[in-house]
Write a protein that holds these residues in place. Structure first.
Motif, mmCIF file in Angstrom:
data_model
loop_
_atom_site.group_PDB
_atom_site.id
_atom_site.type_symbol
_atom_site.label_atom_id
_atom_site.label_comp_id
_atom_site.label_asym_id
_atom_site.label_seq_id
_atom_site.Cartn_x
_atom_site.Cartn_y
_atom_site.Cartn_z
ATOM 1 N N ARG A 1 40.992 20.487 32.349
ATOM 2 C CA ARG A 1 41.445 21.308 33.474
ATOM 3 C C ARG A 1 40.393 21.498 34.558
ATOM 4 O O ARG A 1 40.727 21.616 35.745
ATOM 5 N N GLU B 1 37.831 30.889 35.838
ATOM 6 C CA GLU B 1 38.437 29.813 35.056
ATOM 7 C C GLU B 1 38.877 30.307 33.681
ATOM 8 O O GLU B 1 39.951 29.951 33.180
ATOM 9 N N ASP C 1 46.247 24.298 37.052
ATOM 10 C CA ASP C 1 45.802 23.268 37.988
ATOM 11 C C ASP C 1 46.958 22.659 38.786
ATOM 12 O O ASP C 1 47.415 21.566 38.444
#
Length: 229
Positions: free
Chosen positions: A168, A180, A197
């Motif tokens: 990712r 993240e 994403d």
């Protein structure tokens, strides 16, 4: 009577065998990496390429540890495998007409992901509880978290924090940022539908809530059992 007696003997043998196999896996996974899960095998049989890289908890960003506690199980360090308050709240919501929602802890999810088959139903719930209890009694919370983050599914045949971070974000799990990590934790309940994403509106909004809760997790020591075990 002969047929009944024979069936009873085979039933007892099956139960004894199941207990022995269960104890073996519980003992093995306490010290060694999980080589694979039933869900990984199922995904592979469906034609998906399974990506799975086991890493130690020291190689996973603390941000992701706090993110999954914030998102999945705020009381992870304070319960013995079952969050009775959350289970009661979920049942009350159901009685009031809301859809029945999950109230599984990280420990229960670890038992389900590492030892059991995919799907739902009362039989699997019984087995889930049967694995959760001895796991909580014999594993450290740190070890439970390590297994959880290594076998969790992140969609597209991706299993574990390391594979998820690489696929990712193009980086190792130890280098994940707070942002993240919050995205990865947010999509865990439905990793094949929700994306990081790019993230959709719900994932962006929910990940913001997760980041705020991560601050509380760290400030109030809700992650202490993982970092001080």
């Amino acid at each position: 009577m002969g047929a009944v007696w024979t069936a009873l003997k085979y039933g007892v043998r099956f139960v004894i065998g199941l207990v022995i196999v269960s104890l073996f896996f519980l003992a093995f996974y306490r010290f060694f990496p999980v080589p694979g899960t039933t869900l990984m095998g199922w995904r592979s049989m469906q034609g998906e390429e399974v990506k799975y890289d086991w890493v130690s908890l020291d190689e996973i960003s603390p941000h992701l540890i706090r993110a999954v506690i914030a998102s999945e199980d705020f009381k992870f360090c304070r319960h013995l495998g079952f969050d009775l308050g959350e289970m009661k709240a979920a049942w009350e919501d159901y009685k009031n007409g809301e859809p029945l929602r999950g109230a599984s802890t990280i420990s229960q999810q670890t038992a389900k992901n590492a030892y059991l088959w995919p799907g739902r139903g009362p039989v699997r719930k019984v087995f889930e509880a049967a694995y959760t209890v001895p796991m909580e009694l014999t594993y450290s919370k740190r070890r439970i978290m390590e297994i959880y983050l290594n076998v969790a599914e992140w969609g597209d045949g991706i299993f574990g924090a390391e594979a998820a971070a690489q696929e990712r974000f193009g980086k190792s799990a130890k280098d994940l940022t707070k942002y993240e990590a919050s995205l990865l934790a947010t999509v865990l309940p439905n990793p094949n539908e929700w994306r990081v994403d790019p993230p959709g509106p719900y994932v962006r909004k929910r990940s913001g809530t997760v980041r705020a809760r991560m601050n509380t997790v760290e400030a109030e020591g809700f992650d202490a059992c993982v970092f001080k075990d």
